[in-house]
Design a protein around this motif. Structure first.
Motif, PDB file in Angstrom:
ATOM      1  N   ALA A   1     -65.272   4.135 -13.658  1.00  0.00           N
ATOM      2  CA  ALA A   1     -64.271   4.669 -15.032  1.00  0.00           C
ATOM      3  C   ALA A   1     -64.700   4.054 -16.024  1.00  0.00           C
ATOM      4  O   ALA A   1     -64.402   4.923 -17.193  1.00  0.00           O
ATOM      5  CB  ALA A   1     -62.931   4.096 -14.526  1.00  0.00           C
ATOM      6  N   ARG A   2     -65.319   2.748 -16.477  1.00  0.00           N
ATOM      7  CA  ARG A   2     -65.459   2.490 -17.927  1.00  0.00           C
ATOM      8  C   ARG A   2     -66.654   3.154 -18.321  1.00  0.00           C
ATOM      9  O   ARG A   2     -66.944   3.506 -19.631  1.00  0.00           O
ATOM     10  CB  ARG A   2     -65.978   1.037 -17.931  1.00  0.00           C
ATOM     11  CG  ARG A   2     -64.838  -0.025 -17.794  1.00  0.00           C
ATOM     12  CD  ARG A   2     -65.008  -1.509 -17.828  1.00  0.00           C
ATOM     13  NE  ARG A   2     -63.900  -2.360 -17.622  1.00  0.00           N
ATOM     14  CZ  ARG A   2     -63.632  -2.899 -16.397  1.00  0.00           C
ATOM     15  NH1 ARG A   2     -64.810  -3.175 -15.743  1.00  0.00           N
ATOM     16  NH2 ARG A   2     -62.810  -3.845 -16.610  1.00  0.00           N
ATOM     17  N   VAL A   3     -67.631   3.464 -17.457  1.00  0.00           N
ATOM     18  CA  VAL A   3     -68.775   4.450 -17.818  1.00  0.00           C
ATOM     19  C   VAL A   3     -68.420   5.877 -18.190  1.00  0.00           C
ATOM     20  O   VAL A   3     -68.826   6.383 -19.137  1.00  0.00           O
ATOM     21  CB  VAL A   3     -69.676   4.523 -16.479  1.00  0.00           C
ATOM     22  CG1 VAL A   3     -70.761   5.626 -17.029  1.00  0.00           C
ATOM     23  CG2 VAL A   3     -70.408   2.906 -16.166  1.00  0.00           C
ATOM     24  N   GLU A   4     -67.351   6.384 -17.492  1.00  0.00           N
ATOM     25  CA  GLU A   4     -66.719   7.515 -17.984  1.00  0.00           C
ATOM     26  C   GLU A   4     -66.199   7.335 -19.078  1.00  0.00           C
ATOM     27  O   GLU A   4     -66.190   8.701 -19.848  1.00  0.00           O
ATOM     28  CB  GLU A   4     -65.717   8.016 -16.841  1.00  0.00           C
ATOM     29  CG  GLU A   4     -65.133   9.455 -17.120  1.00  0.00           C
ATOM     30  CD  GLU A   4     -64.217  10.027 -16.172  1.00  0.00           C
ATOM     31  OE1 GLU A   4     -63.574  10.897 -16.440  1.00  0.00           O
ATOM     32  OE2 GLU A   4     -64.325   9.431 -14.933  1.00  0.00           O
ATOM     33  N   VAL A   5     -65.467   6.537 -19.546  1.00  0.00           N
ATOM     34  CA  VAL A   5     -64.900   6.420 -21.041  1.00  0.00           C
ATOM     35  C   VAL A   5     -65.928   6.670 -21.948  1.00  0.00           C
ATOM     36  O   VAL A   5     -65.916   7.266 -22.976  1.00  0.00           O
ATOM     37  CB  VAL A   5     -63.897   5.441 -21.081  1.00  0.00           C
ATOM     38  CG1 VAL A   5     -63.478   5.228 -22.467  1.00  0.00           C
ATOM     39  CG2 VAL A   5     -62.716   5.217 -20.028  1.00  0.00           C
ATOM     40  N   ALA A   6     -66.927   5.898 -21.723  1.00  0.00           N
ATOM     41  CA  ALA A   6     -68.083   5.736 -22.835  1.00  0.00           C
ATOM     42  C   ALA A   6     -68.788   7.233 -22.914  1.00  0.00           C
ATOM     43  O   ALA A   6     -69.215   7.743 -24.023  1.00  0.00           O
ATOM     44  CB  ALA A   6     -69.234   4.768 -22.012  1.00  0.00           C
ATOM     45  N   ARG A   7     -69.166   7.656 -21.755  1.00  0.00           N
ATOM     46  CA  ARG A   7     -69.441   9.143 -21.713  1.00  0.00           C
ATOM     47  C   ARG A   7     -68.675   9.910 -22.508  1.00  0.00           C
ATOM     48  O   ARG A   7     -69.017  10.946 -23.277  1.00  0.00           O
ATOM     49  CB  ARG A   7     -69.769   9.638 -20.330  1.00  0.00           C
ATOM     50  CG  ARG A   7     -70.786   9.035 -19.681  1.00  0.00           C
ATOM     51  CD  ARG A   7     -70.967   9.900 -18.043  1.00  0.00           C
ATOM     52  NE  ARG A   7     -71.075  11.145 -18.437  1.00  0.00           N
ATOM     53  CZ  ARG A   7     -71.368  11.734 -17.312  1.00  0.00           C
ATOM     54  NH1 ARG A   7     -71.051  11.356 -16.050  1.00  0.00           N
ATOM     55  NH2 ARG A   7     -71.243  13.259 -17.588  1.00  0.00           N
ATOM     56  N   ALA A   8     -67.249   9.861 -22.248  1.00  0.00           N
ATOM     57  CA  ALA A   8     -66.204  10.817 -22.994  1.00  0.00           C
ATOM     58  C   ALA A   8     -66.339  10.534 -24.412  1.00  0.00           C
ATOM     59  O   ALA A   8     -66.073  11.470 -25.346  1.00  0.00           O
ATOM     60  CB  ALA A   8     -64.927  10.670 -22.379  1.00  0.00           C
ATOM     61  N   ILE A   9     -66.411   9.254 -25.045  1.00  0.00           N
ATOM     62  CA  ILE A   9     -66.453   9.092 -26.456  1.00  0.00           C
ATOM     63  C   ILE A   9     -67.842   9.536 -26.875  1.00  0.00           C
ATOM     64  O   ILE A   9     -67.992  10.280 -27.930  1.00  0.00           O
ATOM     65  CB  ILE A   9     -66.540   7.674 -26.720  1.00  0.00           C
ATOM     66  CG1 ILE A   9     -65.045   7.114 -26.301  1.00  0.00           C
ATOM     67  CG2 ILE A   9     -66.635   7.252 -28.284  1.00  0.00           C
ATOM     68  CD1 ILE A   9     -65.127   5.591 -26.346  1.00  0.00           C
TER      69      ILE A   9
ATOM     70  N   LYS B   1     -61.852  11.020 -35.638  1.00  0.00           N
ATOM     71  CA  LYS B   1     -60.690   9.973 -35.655  1.00  0.00           C
ATOM     72  C   LYS B   1     -60.393   9.896 -33.800  1.00  0.00           C
ATOM     73  O   LYS B   1     -60.128   8.618 -33.521  1.00  0.00           O
ATOM     74  CB  LYS B   1     -59.641  10.391 -36.384  1.00  0.00           C
ATOM     75  CG  LYS B   1     -60.043  10.368 -37.766  1.00  0.00           C
ATOM     76  CD  LYS B   1     -58.734  11.216 -38.635  1.00  0.00           C
ATOM     77  CE  LYS B   1     -58.883  10.723 -39.999  1.00  0.00           C
ATOM     78  NZ  LYS B   1     -57.754  11.497 -40.907  1.00  0.00           N
ATOM     79  N   ALA B   2     -60.394  10.954 -33.354  1.00  0.00           N
ATOM     80  CA  ALA B   2     -60.109  10.986 -31.929  1.00  0.00           C
ATOM     81  C   ALA B   2     -61.034   9.822 -30.931  1.00  0.00           C
ATOM     82  O   ALA B   2     -60.591   9.195 -30.186  1.00  0.00           O
ATOM     83  CB  ALA B   2     -60.041  12.367 -31.461  1.00  0.00           C
ATOM     84  N   GLY B   3     -62.284  10.089 -31.144  1.00  0.00           N
ATOM     85  CA  GLY B   3     -63.325   9.155 -30.672  1.00  0.00           C
ATOM     86  C   GLY B   3     -63.289   7.820 -31.003  1.00  0.00           C
ATOM     87  O   GLY B   3     -63.197   6.767 -30.058  1.00  0.00           O
TER      88      GLY B   3
END
Length: 462
Positions: free
Chosen positions: A84-92, A57-59
Motif C-alpha cells: 500500500a505504501r508503494v501505491e501511495v508513492a506511485r499515486a503521488i 498542492k494536491a500531491g
C-alpha cells in the motif's frame, strides 16, 4: 438527498471501518448538468497554470498524509501495508506526471501547400478538453487507479464524476477531498458512489463525453454497448498472463520475480502471473521452487506490517477460487502448495502443476493467489498455448538466448512483453492496455490525457 449508505469493511475480519452516502440520480443529474455547463462555457475553463498549481498542492497534501493513505488502502482494500505504501508513492508520482504532461497538450502545424488546392493557407491544431468525464474504478488499487482516471481529467480541464468500487470508496473520497482542499472547485470533480442502476444511467447519459472504466470485461463491454452516440471510452479489463521460460533461463534467479508477479495483492491484479510455461524436464523444478516461495508468504490482515498476502476482497471470491482449484485437482493437477481456504476471507497461496487446459484456471482470469505451471515440448507449442485465450494483456519470457527472446517478442500476442521480468511490471508513464477482450484504448497518464482532449484545427487563408 442521499440514496442510502454504503458500509465499508476490512476484507480480512469484516470489521466495519467507515461508510459513505450513496448519490441519488437527482444529485447526479444536477452534477452532470453543471459539468456540461462548465465545458460549454469556455470562459469557465481553467488555464494550465491553475491546473498545475492544484495538482502540485494536491500531491504535496498526499505526501503529508502518506501513512494515513497507505493505511486506508490496506484497511479497505486488503492490500498489504508494505505494498500500500508503494501505491501511495506511485499515486503521488502520478500527480507529478500529469503536471509534466500538460505542456505536451500541444498542437502542430499542418502543411497546406502540398497540392495547389491548399496553397496560400496556414493551418495548425490545438488540443481542447473533450468534455465531461465519468470514471468508474476497481477495488484493487483504490488510490492509484483513481489518480489515473481523475487526475488526467483535472490536468486537461475536463469536469469529472468518479464512481469508486463499492468495496473501496474511502480512498477515492480522500483523494477527491484532497483535490478540493488543494483549490479545485467542487463542481469540477464529484464523488458519486451509487447503486448499479444509477451508475448505468450515469455512464450512458448523452452528456458524458468520455467514459473511463477499470473492472470486469463482462461489465465493461456491456456498458460500452450502451454508450450514447459520441461518447468516447477507455476500458481496462483483466487477462490470464502467460510467462514462457526458455531452457537457458536462470531458474533460481527468476523465482522471486515470478512469485511477486503471481502473489502480489493475492493475485488480484489484471496482469498477475497466472500461466507459467516451462520445457519438459524443467517444469516440475520451477513449480517446486515457486511452491517453496509461496509457502513462506505470511497471510493475514493487510494492516499488519508482517503481512505479505492479504485477504481476497470478498468471501465469495474465496469460495470461487476454492471451487476452481478443486476442479483443477479433480482434473489431474498436482497441488504443490496451498489449495485450501485459510478462513472465510483468505486463500492459501497455491501452485498447481500440469492443470488441464480445459479447467477454469487455464481458461479464465483467476484473480486470486493461484499460479499454474505447464510443460511444453516445443517453443512454438508454448507460444500457441500462451496466445490461445480470447484476451491478451501483458506477457513475459525468461531466457538468455537472444534468438528465443526475439522470437517471443515477435510471436506473443500481448500489448507488452517483459523480458526476464514478471508480467505485472508497470510504470505509470508507459502505455498500458489490453488487447481483444482485455480492453479498449490505452492507459498510462500521458495516453489518458491525450484521450481526454481533442484536436481543433485552424485554417487561415492568406
Amino acid at each position: 438527498m442521499s440514496a442510502g449508505t454504503l458500509d465499508v469493511v476490512n476484507p480480512y475480519d469484516l470489521r466495519a471501518i467507515g461508510s459513505v452516502a450513496l448519490s441519488s440520480w437527482d444529485q447526479i443529474d444536477g452534477y452532470l448538468a453543471t459539468a456540461k455547463q462548465l465545458h460549454e462555457n469556455r470562459k469557465c475553463w481553467m488555464p494550465a497554470y491553475q491546473r498545475i498549481d492544484i495538482l502540485k498542492k494536491a500531491g504535496d497534501l498526499m505526501q503529508g498524509r502518506f501513512e494515513e493513505l497507505a493505511m486506508l488502502i490496506a484497511n479497505e482494500g486488503g492490500k498489504p501495508l508494505m505494498d500500500a505504501r508503494v501505491e501511495v508513492a506511485r499515486a503521488i508520482d502520478g500527480m507529478n506526471l500529469c503536471i509534466k504532461e500538460i505542456p505536451n497538450l500541444a498542437g502542430k502545424q499542418i502543411p497546406m501547400d502540398l497540392t495547389q488546392a491548399g496553397a496560400g493557407r496556414i493551418a495548425f491544431t490545438q488540443r481542447e478538453p473533450i468534455g465531461p468525464v465519468v470514471a468508474v474504478s476497481a477495488f484493487n488499487h483504490p488510490l492509484n487507479l483513481i489518480v489515473h482516471q481523475v487526475a488526467p481529467a483535472v490536468a486537461t480541464g475536463c469536469p469529472v464524476l468518479v464512481k469508486p468500487a463499492d468495496d473501496t470508496p474511502l480512498s477515492c473520497k480522500a483523494f477527491v477531498d484532497i483535490l478540493i482542499e488543494a483549490g479545485l472547485p467542487e463542481e469540477w470533480c464529484r464523488f458519486v458512489p451509487c447503486d448499479i442502476p444509477t451508475a448505468e444511467k450515469l455512464v450512458t447519459d448523452p452528456r458524458v463525453a468520455f467514459f473511463s472504466f477499470i473492472g470486469s470485461a463482462k461489465v465493461g463491454w456491456m456498458l460500452r454497448s450502451k454508450l450514447a452516440p459520441g461518447t468516447r471510452c477507455a476500458l481496462e479489463h483483466g487477462g490470464s498472463a502467460p510467462v514462457i521460460i526458455d531452457a537457458t533461463a536462470d531458474i533460481e534467479a527468476m523465482i522471486p520475480s515470478l512469485a511477486k508477479g503471481g502473489f502480489y495483492h493475492s493475485g488480484q491484479v489484471c496482469v498477475s502471473v497466472q500461466r507459467v510455461l516451462a520445457p519438459k524436464g524443467m517444469a516440475e523444478d520451477v513449480a517446486q521452487l515457486l511452491s517453496a516461495a509461496a509457502e513462506k508468504l505470511v497471510v493475514g490482515n493487510a494492516i499488519k506490517e508482517e503481512t505479505e498476502a492479504g485477504p481476497l476482497i470478498r468471501p465469495r471470491e474465496v469460495d470461487r477460487v476454492a471451487q476452481w482449484v478443486d476442479e483443477a485437482r479433480s482434473g489431474g493437477a498436482d497441488v504443490l502448495c496451498g489449495g485450501e481456504k485459510l478462513g472465510d476471507t483468505t486463500y492459501a497461496p497455491t501452485v498447481l502443476l500440469r492443470p488441464s487446459q480445459a479447467d477454469k484456471v487455464s481458461l479464465q482470469e483467476i484473480f486470486g493467489p493461484v499460479m499454474c505451471v505447464y510443460e511444453y515440448d516445443t517453443f512454438d507449442a508454448a507460444i500457441q498455448q500462451a496466445n490461445s485465450l480470447p484476451f491478451a494483456f501483458q506477457a513475459s519470457v525468461y531466457s538468455k538466448n537472444l534468438d528465443v527472446t526475439m522470437n517471443a517478442l515477435q510471436q506473443l500476442d500481448a500489448t507488452a512483453v517483459m523480458v526476464n521480468d514478471h508480467t505485472a511490471f508497470r510504470v505509470d508513464w508507459m502505455p498500458f492496455a489490453g488487447r481483444r477482450q482485455s480492453g479498449y484504448g490505452t492507459g498510462g497518464i500521458g495516453y489518458t490525457m491525450h484521450d481526454m482532449t481533442q484536436d481543433k484545427m485552424a485554417v487561415i487563408k492568406l
